[in-house]
Scaffold this motif. Structure first.
Motif, PDB file in Angstrom:
ATOM      1  N   ALA A  64       0.826  -1.212   0.000  1.00 23.39           N
ATOM      2  CA  ALA A  64       0.000   0.000   0.000  1.00 23.39           C
ATOM      3  C   ALA A  64       0.857   1.257   0.000  1.00 23.39           C
ATOM      4  CB  ALA A  64      -0.936  -0.011   1.209  1.00 23.39           C
ATOM      5  N   VAL A  65       1.899   1.271   0.849  1.00 23.76           N
ATOM      6  CA  VAL A  65       2.772   2.452   0.906  1.00 23.76           C
ATOM      7  C   VAL A  65       3.518   2.640  -0.411  1.00 23.76           C
ATOM      8  CG1 VAL A  65       4.792   3.427   2.050  1.00 23.76           C
ATOM      9  CG2 VAL A  65       2.999   2.353   3.411  1.00 23.76           C
ATOM     10  N   ALA A  66       4.050   1.544  -0.954  1.00 27.95           N
ATOM     11  CA  ALA A  66       4.775   1.650  -2.212  1.00 27.95           C
ATOM     12  C   ALA A  66       3.860   2.112  -3.349  1.00 27.95           C
ATOM     13  CB  ALA A  66       5.417   0.306  -2.560  1.00 27.95           C
ATOM     14  N   LEU A  67       2.657   1.556  -3.415  1.00 31.57           N
ATOM     15  CA  LEU A  67       1.712   1.956  -4.461  1.00 31.57           C
ATOM     16  C   LEU A  67       1.300   3.412  -4.305  1.00 31.57           C
ATOM     17  CD1 LEU A  67       0.086   0.909  -6.878  1.00 31.57           C
ATOM     18  CD2 LEU A  67      -1.737   0.282  -5.277  1.00 31.57           C
ATOM     19  N   ARG A  68       1.107   3.854  -3.084  1.00 28.13           N
ATOM     20  CA  ARG A  68       0.741   5.258  -2.856  1.00 28.13           C
ATOM     21  C   ARG A  68       1.865   6.191  -3.291  1.00 28.13           C
ATOM     22  NH1 ARG A  68       1.448   8.759   1.590  1.00 28.13           N
ATOM     23  NH2 ARG A  68      -0.173  10.377   1.734  1.00 28.13           N
ATOM     24  N   VAL A  69       3.091   5.843  -2.955  1.00 30.11           N
ATOM     25  CA  VAL A  69       4.226   6.687  -3.346  1.00 30.11           C
ATOM     26  C   VAL A  69       4.363   6.747  -4.866  1.00 30.11           C
ATOM     27  CG1 VAL A  69       6.737   6.889  -3.259  1.00 30.11           C
ATOM     28  CG2 VAL A  69       5.465   6.354  -1.179  1.00 30.11           C
ATOM     29  N   VAL A  70       4.232   5.601  -5.517  1.00 32.19           N
ATOM     30  CA  VAL A  70       4.374   5.559  -6.973  1.00 32.19           C
ATOM     31  C   VAL A  70       3.286   6.384  -7.654  1.00 32.19           C
ATOM     32  CG1 VAL A  70       4.262   4.043  -8.984  1.00 32.19           C
ATOM     33  CG2 VAL A  70       5.597   3.363  -6.988  1.00 32.19           C
ATOM     34  N   ILE A  71       2.048   6.242  -7.209  1.00 35.51           N
ATOM     35  CA  ILE A  71       0.946   6.967  -7.847  1.00 35.51           C
ATOM     36  C   ILE A  71       1.059   8.472  -7.593  1.00 35.51           C
ATOM     37  CG2 ILE A  71      -1.544   7.305  -7.798  1.00 35.51           C
ATOM     38  CD1 ILE A  71      -1.896   4.352  -7.444  1.00 35.51           C
ATOM     39  N   ARG A  72       1.388   8.861  -6.382  1.00 36.77           N
ATOM     40  CA  ARG A  72       1.547  10.294  -6.096  1.00 36.77           C
ATOM     41  C   ARG A  72       2.688  10.889  -6.894  1.00 36.77           C
ATOM     42  NH1 ARG A  72      -0.914  12.355  -1.425  1.00 36.77           N
ATOM     43  NH2 ARG A  72       0.791  13.846  -1.179  1.00 36.77           N
ATOM     44  N   ARG A  73       3.779  10.138  -7.045  1.00 36.30           N
ATOM     45  CA  ARG A  73       4.897  10.652  -7.837  1.00 36.30           C
ATOM     46  C   ARG A  73       4.511  10.761  -9.306  1.00 36.30           C
ATOM     47  NH1 ARG A  73      10.557   7.976  -6.584  1.00 36.30           N
ATOM     48  NH2 ARG A  73       9.935   8.924  -4.588  1.00 36.30           N
ATOM     49  N   ALA A  74       3.760   9.808  -9.807  1.00 36.64           N
ATOM     50  CA  ALA A  74       3.326   9.877 -11.205  1.00 36.64           C
ATOM     51  C   ALA A  74       2.409  11.077 -11.429  1.00 36.64           C
ATOM     52  CB  ALA A  74       2.624   8.579 -11.586  1.00 36.64           C
ATOM     53  N   ILE A  75       1.507  11.338 -10.480  1.00 31.39           N
ATOM     54  CA  ILE A  75       0.620  12.505 -10.606  1.00 31.39           C
ATOM     55  C   ILE A  75       1.423  13.798 -10.560  1.00 31.39           C
ATOM     56  CG2 ILE A  75      -1.252  13.760  -9.482  1.00 31.39           C
ATOM     57  CD1 ILE A  75      -2.367  11.073  -8.565  1.00 31.39           C
ATOM     58  N   THR A  76       2.410  13.875  -9.673  1.00 33.34           N
ATOM     59  CA  THR A  76       3.240  15.072  -9.575  1.00 33.34           C
ATOM     60  C   THR A  76       4.019  15.311 -10.858  1.00 33.34           C
ATOM     61  OG1 THR A  76       3.445  14.723  -7.181  1.00 33.34           O
ATOM     62  CG2 THR A  76       5.037  16.198  -8.230  1.00 33.34           C
ATOM     63  N   LYS A  77       4.581  14.259 -11.443  1.00 28.88           N
ATOM     64  CA  LYS A  77       5.306  14.414 -12.705  1.00 28.88           C
ATOM     65  C   LYS A  77       4.381  14.866 -13.828  1.00 28.88           C
ATOM     66  CE  LYS A  77       9.097  11.162 -11.826  1.00 28.88           C
ATOM     67  NZ  LYS A  77       9.788   9.926 -12.276  1.00 28.88           N
ATOM     68  N   LEU A  78       3.176  14.345 -13.844  1.00 28.20           N
ATOM     69  CA  LEU A  78       2.216  14.759 -14.863  1.00 28.20           C
ATOM     70  C   LEU A  78       1.870  16.232 -14.723  1.00 28.20           C
ATOM     71  CD1 LEU A  78       0.257  14.032 -17.161  1.00 28.20           C
ATOM     72  CD2 LEU A  78      -1.415  13.392 -15.410  1.00 28.20           C
ATOM     73  N   ILE A  79       1.671  16.687 -13.503  1.00 23.48           N
ATOM     74  CA  ILE A  79       1.357  18.105 -13.281  1.00 23.48           C
ATOM     75  C   ILE A  79       2.546  18.981 -13.657  1.00 23.48           C
ATOM     76  CG2 ILE A  79       0.701  19.796 -11.557  1.00 23.48           C
ATOM     77  CD1 ILE A  79      -1.491  17.774 -12.382  1.00 23.48           C
TER      78      ILE A  79
END
Length: 362
Positions: A64-79
């Motif tokens: 859960a922690v790893a998936l949350r970090v990966v998704i948040r980082r992907a959203i930040t890069k997209l923004i």
């Protein structure tokens, strides 16, 4: 008086004395060894189950922690990529057609915040439910209670939920942004901040309006696409229309060549023709397609140049209050006064005849 003493039955243990019954029994080494043996056997029987549950919980938390970090980082890069694209086109000819950098930055930050919050809620909520299921906890009552609480909160805070959802869709659909001039029905002005619950507008007099997104039923955006600048020129009815048209076209051509109006004008200045014809005047309509939000400044500049050009071409601009007609001679103040009556004189025959008869005294 005699007391009878009953001897104890054969084989019965003597009852303890009060001093012996109050003394606690001291555990012996054999009792301690037996307790340790029972605990060790219980741990030996259940340690595999505990280990399996612990490893499962640890695996769920790590994923859960790893998936949350990966998704948040992907959203930040997209923004960040969206912001870099906006900064690359800002200041160019293409950038004039797009929204400004500040508007894109705030919109992307709002979208990123919403996406990150939704992703965190879904991932952590699912992980918490899986951990509870690992401990063999019945989730049906918990989910039912959460559903009832959600319905109660939804009814109690329905205005807040409506504002939030309306703000999310306004941002996702890019209905307006920072720097836009909009008419929201309840208020109008320039957008200075777009939030998920409240939109801030600055009015024409400098006041700041806080408009709830859920209260906005319609939006008129005056800064998207293109705008139209229109000027009505009122001249005398005996003016030469071909001369008026020629002067207006010259004004428009000169304005299209000058800075910064050549960028603000997105089309030639057109003379649309006569808008109205009256006895005292006629109105010629002039129009031009402009950059969004620049129509007012273009109209002011057009009026200035038209006035200067008409003065040089001896074309008179009329308007305002109609001219007053020639003044008529003043009326005779005695014309409304009637001729003197015969009753005005006390000695006239009419006055004497109308006077009461004075009684004579004897």
């Amino acid at each position: 008086m005699f007391l009878s003493v009953v001897p104890p039955a054969a084989g019965a243990e003597p009852s303890p004395t009060p001093s012996e019954s109050s003394t606690p029994a001291v555990p012996t080494f054999q009792d301690a060894q037996e307790s340790a043996t029972n605990a060790a056997s219980w741990v030996e029987q259940n340690w595999s189950t505990w280990l399996a549950i612990g490893l499962r919980v640890l695996l769920i938390v790590v994923i859960a922690v790893a998936l949350r970090v990966v998704i948040r980082r992907a959203i930040t890069k997209l923004i960040d990529r969206m912001n870099r694209t906006a900064q690359a086109v800002d200041g160019t000819a293409l950038g004039g057609l797009l929204v400004n950098v500040e508007r894109r930055r705030q919109r992307s930050q709002a979208i990123g915040s919403v996406l990150r919050s939704v992703a965190s809620f879904l991932i952590l909520g699912t992980a918490a439910l899986m951990v509870l299921a690992t401990f063999q906890i019945n989730l049906a009552p918990l989910l039912a209670s959460a559903g009832v609480a959600g319905v109660a909160i939804g009814f109690g805070a329905r205005n807040l939920v409506t504002d939030f959802l309306s703000g999310v869709f306004m941002i996702l659909e890019d209905q307006y942004g920072v720097g836009d001039s909009i008419d929201a029905g309840v208020a109008s002005g320039e957008v200075i901040e777009v939030g998920l619950r409240v939109t801030k507008l600055r009015g024409d007099n400098g006041e700041i309006w806080y408009v709830r997104n859920g209260e906005v039923k319609r939006i008129g955006n005056l800064s998207q696409g293109w705008a139209t600048a229109g000027v009505d020129v009122t001249v005398r009815p005996d003016e030469d229309l071909e001369k008026v048209r020629r002067v207006l076209l010259e004004v428009g051509a000169g304005m299209s060549r000058d800075e910064p109006w050549n960028e603000r004008l997105w089309g030639p200045v057109e003379v649309l023709g006569l808008d109205s014809v009256l006895l005292e005047s006629m109105v010629v309509r002039v129009s031009a397609k402009t950059m969004p939000g620049k129509a007012l400044s273009v109209e002011r500049e057009l009026r200035w140049r038209i006035k200067v050009a008409f003065d040089g071409a001896d074309i008179q601009i009329v308007g305002g209050m109609p001219a007053q007609a020639d003044a008529e001679p003043a009326a005779d103040p005695t014309a409304g006064v009637a001729a003197p009556s015969a009753y005005a004189s006390a000695t006239s025959p009419q006055s004497v005849a109308a006077s009461p008869i004075v009684p004579t005294t004897k």
